[in-house]
Scaffold this motif. Structure first.
Motif, PDB file in Angstrom:
ATOM      1  N   ILE A  62       0.970  -1.264   0.013  1.00 21.01           N
ATOM      2  CA  ILE A  62       0.034   0.093  -0.024  1.00 21.01           C
ATOM      3  C   ILE A  62       0.848   1.215   0.035  1.00 21.01           C
ATOM      4  O   ILE A  62       2.042   1.244   0.784  1.00 21.01           O
ATOM      5  CB  ILE A  62      -1.056  -0.094   1.083  1.00 21.01           C
ATOM      6  N   ASP A  63       0.472   2.270  -0.937  1.00 22.99           N
ATOM      7  CA  ASP A  63       1.175   3.383  -0.977  1.00 22.99           C
ATOM      8  C   ASP A  63       0.344   4.487  -0.108  1.00 22.99           C
ATOM      9  O   ASP A  63      -0.913   4.469  -0.082  1.00 22.99           O
ATOM     10  CB  ASP A  63       1.111   4.225  -2.408  1.00 22.99           C
ATOM     11  N   ILE A  64       1.239   5.112   0.867  1.00 16.81           N
ATOM     12  CA  ILE A  64       0.547   6.121   1.891  1.00 16.81           C
ATOM     13  C   ILE A  64       0.933   7.412   1.679  1.00 16.81           C
ATOM     14  O   ILE A  64       1.846   7.695   1.196  1.00 16.81           O
ATOM     15  CB  ILE A  64       0.707   5.555   3.222  1.00 16.81           C
ATOM     16  N   GLU A  65       0.148   8.412   2.231  1.00 18.86           N
ATOM     17  CA  GLU A  65       0.376   9.855   2.259  1.00 18.86           C
ATOM     18  C   GLU A  65       0.414  10.047   3.968  1.00 18.86           C
ATOM     19  O   GLU A  65      -0.423   9.732   4.486  1.00 18.86           O
ATOM     20  CB  GLU A  65      -0.330  10.564   1.557  1.00 18.86           C
ATOM     21  N   ILE A  66       1.531  10.925   4.242  1.00 22.87           N
ATOM     22  CA  ILE A  66       1.603  11.362   5.732  1.00 22.87           C
ATOM     23  C   ILE A  66       0.499  12.414   5.898  1.00 22.87           C
ATOM     24  O   ILE A  66       0.483  13.498   4.989  1.00 22.87           O
ATOM     25  CB  ILE A  66       2.903  11.830   5.911  1.00 22.87           C
ATOM     26  N   VAL A  67      -0.187  12.198   7.033  1.00 17.84           N
ATOM     27  CA  VAL A  67      -1.340  13.232   7.345  1.00 17.84           C
ATOM     28  C   VAL A  67      -0.855  14.096   8.163  1.00 17.84           C
ATOM     29  O   VAL A  67      -0.867  15.362   8.420  1.00 17.84           O
ATOM     30  CB  VAL A  67      -2.743  12.667   7.806  1.00 17.84           C
ATOM     31  N   ARG A  68      -0.262  13.604   9.307  1.00 19.76           N
ATOM     32  CA  ARG A  68       0.427  14.223  10.362  1.00 19.76           C
ATOM     33  C   ARG A  68       1.519  13.571  11.453  1.00 19.76           C
ATOM     34  O   ARG A  68       1.435  12.169  11.298  1.00 19.76           O
ATOM     35  CB  ARG A  68      -0.548  14.930  11.334  1.00 19.76           C
ATOM     36  N   PHE A  69       2.271  14.159  11.885  1.00 21.65           N
ATOM     37  CA  PHE A  69       3.298  13.619  12.607  1.00 21.65           C
ATOM     38  C   PHE A  69       2.412  13.318  14.115  1.00 21.65           C
ATOM     39  O   PHE A  69       1.900  14.277  14.827  1.00 21.65           O
ATOM     40  CB  PHE A  69       4.553  14.396  13.004  1.00 21.65           C
ATOM     41  N   CYS A  70       2.634  12.095  14.585  1.00 24.19           N
ATOM     42  CA  CYS A  70       2.111  11.987  16.008  1.00 24.19           C
ATOM     43  C   CYS A  70       2.800  12.056  17.075  1.00 24.19           C
ATOM     44  O   CYS A  70       2.539  12.519  18.337  1.00 24.19           O
ATOM     45  CB  CYS A  70       1.475  10.584  16.057  1.00 24.19           C
ATOM     46  N   GLY A  71       4.082  11.755  17.075  1.00 23.37           N
ATOM     47  CA  GLY A  71       5.018  11.835  18.162  1.00 23.37           C
ATOM     48  C   GLY A  71       6.334  10.671  18.379  1.00 23.37           C
ATOM     49  O   GLY A  71       6.372  10.147  17.287  1.00 23.37           O
ATOM     50  N   VAL A  72       6.995  10.841  19.172  1.00 19.92           N
ATOM     51  CA  VAL A  72       8.076   9.973  19.531  1.00 19.92           C
ATOM     52  C   VAL A  72       7.866   9.151  20.667  1.00 19.92           C
ATOM     53  O   VAL A  72       7.489   9.549  21.921  1.00 19.92           O
ATOM     54  CB  VAL A  72       9.485  10.792  19.568  1.00 19.92           C
ATOM     55  N   PHE A  73       8.362   7.796  20.360  1.00 20.05           N
ATOM     56  CA  PHE A  73       8.241   6.806  21.535  1.00 20.05           C
ATOM     57  C   PHE A  73       9.589   6.375  21.725  1.00 20.05           C
ATOM     58  O   PHE A  73      10.317   6.087  21.012  1.00 20.05           O
ATOM     59  CB  PHE A  73       7.424   5.585  21.207  1.00 20.05           C
ATOM     60  N   GLN A  74       9.977   6.297  23.179  1.00 22.99           N
ATOM     61  CA  GLN A  74      11.302   5.905  23.158  1.00 22.99           C
ATOM     62  C   GLN A  74      11.437   4.638  24.333  1.00 22.99           C
ATOM     63  O   GLN A  74      11.055   5.028  25.377  1.00 22.99           O
ATOM     64  CB  GLN A  74      12.266   7.137  24.004  1.00 22.99           C
ATOM     65  N   ASN A  75      11.723   3.682  23.909  1.00 23.50           N
ATOM     66  CA  ASN A  75      12.216   2.489  24.865  1.00 23.50           C
ATOM     67  C   ASN A  75      13.633   2.744  25.354  1.00 23.50           C
ATOM     68  O   ASN A  75      14.752   2.310  24.555  1.00 23.50           O
ATOM     69  CB  ASN A  75      12.107   1.318  24.153  1.00 23.50           C
ATOM     70  N   VAL A  76      13.833   3.234  26.436  1.00 21.28           N
ATOM     71  CA  VAL A  76      15.096   3.836  27.186  1.00 21.28           C
ATOM     72  C   VAL A  76      15.893   2.514  27.202  1.00 21.28           C
ATOM     73  O   VAL A  76      17.092   2.627  26.900  1.00 21.28           O
ATOM     74  CB  VAL A  76      14.880   4.461  28.377  1.00 21.28           C
ATOM     75  N   GLN A  77      15.347   1.528  27.923  1.00 20.59           N
ATOM     76  CA  GLN A  77      16.363   0.245  28.027  1.00 20.59           C
ATOM     77  C   GLN A  77      17.009  -0.257  26.770  1.00 20.59           C
ATOM     78  O   GLN A  77      18.100  -0.699  26.895  1.00 20.59           O
ATOM     79  CB  GLN A  77      15.198  -0.692  28.830  1.00 20.59           C
ATOM     80  N   ASP A  78      16.169  -0.204  25.852  1.00 16.91           N
ATOM     81  CA  ASP A  78      16.476  -1.006  24.555  1.00 16.91           C
ATOM     82  C   ASP A  78      17.120  -0.110  23.714  1.00 16.91           C
ATOM     83  O   ASP A  78      17.830  -0.535  22.512  1.00 16.91           O
ATOM     84  CB  ASP A  78      15.505  -1.671  23.857  1.00 16.91           C
ATOM     85  N   SER A  79      17.222   1.306  24.062  1.00 17.83           N
ATOM     86  CA  SER A  79      17.738   2.254  23.250  1.00 17.83           C
ATOM     87  C   SER A  79      17.350   2.545  21.884  1.00 17.83           C
ATOM     88  O   SER A  79      17.932   2.602  20.722  1.00 17.83           O
ATOM     89  CB  SER A  79      19.356   2.188  23.157  1.00 17.83           C
ATOM     90  N   VAL A  80      15.859   2.275  21.825  1.00 18.49           N
ATOM     91  CA  VAL A  80      15.047   2.489  20.464  1.00 18.49           C
ATOM     92  C   VAL A  80      14.224   3.798  20.619  1.00 18.49           C
ATOM     93  O   VAL A  80      13.467   3.695  21.412  1.00 18.49           O
ATOM     94  CB  VAL A  80      14.140   1.401  20.308  1.00 18.49           C
ATOM     95  N   CYS A  81      14.357   4.441  19.471  1.00 21.75           N
ATOM     96  CA  CYS A  81      13.424   5.648  19.209  1.00 21.75           C
ATOM     97  C   CYS A  81      12.250   5.251  18.120  1.00 21.75           C
ATOM     98  O   CYS A  81      12.882   4.894  17.030  1.00 21.75           O
ATOM     99  CB  CYS A  81      14.228   7.004  18.963  1.00 21.75           C
ATOM    100  N   SER A  82      11.199   5.635  18.341  1.00 24.32           N
ATOM    101  CA  SER A  82      10.200   5.251  17.191  1.00 24.32           C
ATOM    102  C   SER A  82       9.385   6.431  17.113  1.00 24.32           C
ATOM    103  O   SER A  82       8.809   7.161  17.852  1.00 24.32           O
ATOM    104  CB  SER A  82       9.318   4.050  17.647  1.00 24.32           C
ATOM    105  N   THR A  83       9.391   6.728  15.586  1.00 26.23           N
ATOM    106  CA  THR A  83       8.717   7.947  15.358  1.00 26.23           C
ATOM    107  C   THR A  83       7.358   7.441  14.913  1.00 26.23           C
ATOM    108  O   THR A  83       7.325   6.360  14.315  1.00 26.23           O
ATOM    109  CB  THR A  83       9.227   8.707  14.286  1.00 26.23           C
ATOM    110  N   LEU A  84       6.256   8.208  15.059  1.00 26.58           N
ATOM    111  CA  LEU A  84       4.809   7.686  14.701  1.00 26.58           C
ATOM    112  C   LEU A  84       4.184   8.590  13.918  1.00 26.58           C
ATOM    113  O   LEU A  84       4.358   9.822  14.234  1.00 26.58           O
ATOM    114  CB  LEU A  84       3.805   7.511  16.050  1.00 26.58           C
ATOM    115  N   PHE A  85       3.485   8.342  12.550  1.00 27.16           N
ATOM    116  CA  PHE A  85       2.971   9.014  11.824  1.00 27.16           C
ATOM    117  C   PHE A  85       1.551   8.576  11.739  1.00 27.16           C
ATOM    118  O   PHE A  85       1.309   7.445  11.717  1.00 27.16           O
ATOM    119  CB  PHE A  85       3.495   9.154  10.410  1.00 27.16           C
TER     120      PHE A  85
END
Length: 137
Positions: free
Chosen positions: A59-82
């Motif tokens: 599926i091709d998508i178009e970004i509507v908006r940025f929702c935020g950043v989630f950070q798993n501090v322990q595993d050093s993972v930053c996830s951006t959400l759209f």
């Protein structure tokens, strides 16, 4: 010895169609989840989730908006959400997706078992402003 921090940067999307249904994939790693994947070197966050969604679902998508950043501090993972919407393509499974489908919001929330993705979906649907959410496993 290189002591620079090593972080994993992920882009994820809540994709909602015109019927207000959420796009989910059934992946070999975490079961039902929203499209997501690692951002490649030299790639923008939005380009990464557009690419990952296409690779995982067809599926091709178009970004509507940025929702935020989630950070798993322990595993050093930053996830951006759209938040995104489908603009073309056809369902196509891959080695990252055994099944693909659109589900009502309630169905999607019940299908997703991985806490991180369930929380991201809930926050994206309920937030109007970007946010930062940090957690440890």
């Amino acid at each position: 010895m290189d002591t620079s921090p090593r972080h994993i940067l992920v882009a994820a999307a809540v994709v909602i169609n015109i019927n207000n249904e959420i796009l989910l994939i059934n992946s070999p790693k975490r079961g039902w989840e929203i499209p997501a994947g690692r951002v490649e070197e030299g790639e923008s966050l939005s380009a990464a989730i557009i690419r990952e969604t296409k690779e995982e679902t067809g599926i091709d998508i178009e970004i509507v908006r940025f929702c935020g950043v989630f950070q798993n501090v322990q595993d050093s993972v930053c996830s951006t959400l759209f938040l995104g919407r489908p603009v073309g393509g056809e369902f196509r499974t891959s080695n990252e997706s055994y099944e693909i489908g659109y589900f009502s919001i309630d169905e999607a929330l019940s299908k997703i078992t991985w806490r991180g993705f369930k929380e991201q979906l809930e926050y994206c649907l309920n937030q109007t402003e970007p946010f930062l959410y940090e957690y440890n496993n």
